[in-house]
Write a protein that holds these residues in place. Sequence first.
Motif, mmCIF file in Angstrom:
data_model
loop_
_atom_site.group_PDB
_atom_site.id
_atom_site.type_symbol
_atom_site.label_atom_id
_atom_site.label_comp_id
_atom_site.label_asym_id
_atom_site.label_seq_id
_atom_site.Cartn_x
_atom_site.Cartn_y
_atom_site.Cartn_z
ATOM 1 N N ASP A 89 0.834 -1.212 0.000
ATOM 2 C CA ASP A 89 0.000 0.000 0.000
ATOM 3 C C ASP A 89 0.865 1.257 0.000
ATOM 4 O O ASP A 89 0.615 2.193 -0.763
ATOM 5 N N VAL A 90 1.873 1.289 0.863
ATOM 6 C CA VAL A 90 2.708 2.500 0.934
ATOM 7 C C VAL A 90 3.595 2.633 -0.294
ATOM 8 O O VAL A 90 3.844 3.753 -0.751
ATOM 9 N N LYS A 91 4.031 1.518 -0.862
ATOM 10 C CA LYS A 91 4.795 1.598 -2.112
ATOM 11 C C LYS A 91 3.940 2.237 -3.200
ATOM 12 O O LYS A 91 4.397 3.122 -3.929
ATOM 13 N N PHE A 92 2.705 1.776 -3.309
ATOM 14 C CA PHE A 92 1.794 2.314 -4.310
ATOM 15 C C PHE A 92 1.625 3.816 -4.134
ATOM 16 O O PHE A 92 1.734 4.589 -5.086
ATOM 17 N N LEU A 93 1.355 4.253 -2.910
ATOM 18 C CA LEU A 93 1.123 5.678 -2.649
ATOM 19 C C LEU A 93 2.374 6.521 -2.901
ATOM 20 O O LEU A 93 2.289 7.637 -3.426
ATOM 21 N N LYS A 94 3.533 6.001 -2.525
ATOM 22 C CA LYS A 94 4.775 6.752 -2.765
ATOM 23 C C LYS A 94 5.051 6.874 -4.265
ATOM 24 O O LYS A 94 5.524 7.915 -4.735
ATOM 25 N N LYS A 95 4.750 5.817 -5.030
ATOM 26 C CA LYS A 95 4.960 5.890 -6.478
ATOM 27 C C LYS A 95 3.962 6.843 -7.131
ATOM 28 O O LYS A 95 4.312 7.556 -8.074
ATOM 29 N N VAL A 96 2.743 6.889 -6.634
ATOM 30 C CA VAL A 96 1.771 7.865 -7.135
ATOM 31 C C VAL A 96 2.296 9.278 -6.902
ATOM 32 O O VAL A 96 2.223 10.134 -7.788
ATOM 33 N N ALA A 133 13.692 14.707 -20.295
ATOM 34 C CA ALA A 133 14.224 13.334 -20.282
ATOM 35 C C ALA A 133 14.784 12.992 -18.898
ATOM 36 O O ALA A 133 14.561 11.881 -18.381
ATOM 37 N N ASP A 134 15.481 13.938 -18.299
ATOM 38 C CA ASP A 134 16.037 13.709 -16.961
ATOM 39 C C ASP A 134 14.931 13.529 -15.920
ATOM 40 O O ASP A 134 15.065 12.734 -14.983
ATOM 41 N N ALA A 135 13.832 14.266 -16.074
ATOM 42 C CA ALA A 135 12.703 14.121 -15.144
ATOM 43 C C ALA A 135 12.099 12.727 -15.257
ATOM 44 O O ALA A 135 11.790 12.082 -14.242
ATOM 45 N N ARG A 136 11.931 12.246 -16.481
ATOM 46 C CA ARG A 136 11.400 10.883 -16.679
ATOM 47 C C ARG A 136 12.355 9.839 -16.103
ATOM 48 O O ARG A 136 11.934 8.886 -15.447
ATOM 49 N N THR A 137 13.632 10.017 -16.358
ATOM 50 C CA THR A 137 14.630 9.070 -15.839
ATOM 51 C C THR A 137 14.622 9.061 -14.317
ATOM 52 O O THR A 137 14.640 7.997 -13.692
ATOM 53 N N ALA A 138 14.587 10.252 -13.710
ATOM 54 C CA ALA A 138 14.557 10.335 -12.244
ATOM 55 C C ALA A 138 13.311 9.650 -11.688
ATOM 56 O O ALA A 138 13.385 8.898 -10.712
ATOM 57 N N SER A 139 12.167 9.884 -12.310
ATOM 58 C CA SER A 139 10.921 9.264 -11.867
ATOM 59 C C SER A 139 11.029 7.735 -11.939
ATOM 60 O O SER A 139 10.679 7.032 -10.988
ATOM 61 N N ASN A 140 11.526 7.234 -13.060
ATOM 62 C CA ASN A 140 11.674 5.778 -13.217
ATOM 63 C C ASN A 140 12.652 5.200 -12.197
ATOM 64 O O ASN A 140 12.405 4.129 -11.616
ATOM 65 N N MET A 142 13.427 6.447 -9.223
ATOM 66 C CA MET A 142 12.816 6.505 -7.890
ATOM 67 C C MET A 142 11.807 5.372 -7.709
ATOM 68 O O MET A 142 11.777 4.716 -6.660
ATOM 69 N N GLU A 143 10.990 5.137 -8.729
ATOM 70 C CA GLU A 143 10.009 4.059 -8.634
ATOM 71 C C GLU A 143 10.696 2.699 -8.509
ATOM 72 O O GLU A 143 10.240 1.837 -7.754
ATOM 73 N N SER A 144 11.804 2.507 -9.210
ATOM 74 C CA SER A 144 12.555 1.243 -9.107
ATOM 75 C C SER A 144 13.115 1.059 -7.698
ATOM 76 O O SER A 144 13.089 -0.052 -7.145
ATOM 77 N N LYS A 145 13.622 2.136 -7.116
ATOM 78 C CA LYS A 145 14.148 2.049 -5.743
ATOM 79 C C LYS A 145 13.034 1.730 -4.754
ATOM 80 O O LYS A 145 13.233 0.962 -3.808
ATOM 81 N N ILE A 146 11.865 2.316 -4.970
ATOM 82 C CA ILE A 146 10.721 2.028 -4.097
ATOM 83 C C ILE A 146 10.321 0.560 -4.256
ATOM 84 O O ILE A 146 10.111 -0.144 -3.260
ATOM 85 N N ASP A 147 10.240 0.083 -5.486
ATOM 86 C CA ASP A 147 9.868 -1.314 -5.733
ATOM 87 C C ASP A 147 10.853 -2.300 -5.117
ATOM 88 O O ASP A 147 10.476 -3.404 -4.722
ATOM 89 N N ALA A 148 12.120 -1.919 -5.024
ATOM 90 C CA ALA A 148 13.155 -2.814 -4.499
ATOM 91 C C ALA A 148 13.089 -2.984 -2.976
ATOM 92 O O ALA A 148 13.727 -3.884 -2.429
#
Length: 192
Positions: A89-96, A133-140, A142-148
């Motif tokens: 649940d918290v992973k989902f909310l942080k990624k949102v 492009a850097d914003a998209r990369t940073a977002s991706n 961050m989401e990967s770190k959250i998923d890990a």
Amino acid sequence: MYALIENNEIKETFSNIRALKIGDVQYPKNIFTVWSKEEKEAIGIYEIVRDNSNKKDDSLYTNTDVSYAFADGKVTASYGTANPKELEDVKFLKKVDIRQQASAILTATDWYVVKATEVESYSIPEAVTTYRADARTASNDMESKIDACSTVDELAALYVYTDGTRPLGEFPDHGIEDLFWNTLQGNLTHIR
């Protein structure tokens, strides 16, 4: 916040400054602003000191209710041990949250893209393309770190700043505000 102490025990706590009756004596509410700390304590009114050492991020943990204790002439409000919320649940909310931040960054620069599609002679400045492009990369990233993360504590650690940085990372800042302003000023004369 204040506590009324009688016989070395907390009789009541209150956050609103108000007139109150202690024993047979009625006190006006201005004693809270006019009287010294010592004068208030002499009649049993103590300011509550908050101890937030056990309080954790409400978006990741469920904190206990505050408990009050009176000891050594001091009233303390403290939290018990916080319990982690459901990891998925918290992973989902942080990624949102990350996606919303990325969307806001991209939305602020969307007009460059729209203009480039509508005005044949216009091209998006390279700094804007790089920024997007850097914003998209940073977002991706961050989401990967959250998923890990395999625990809420690991997820919480991503947001802790040490020496000005955090493991989660940050969205880019390439001085884009200056670029927006300079480009806008230059384009205002060309809008038709």
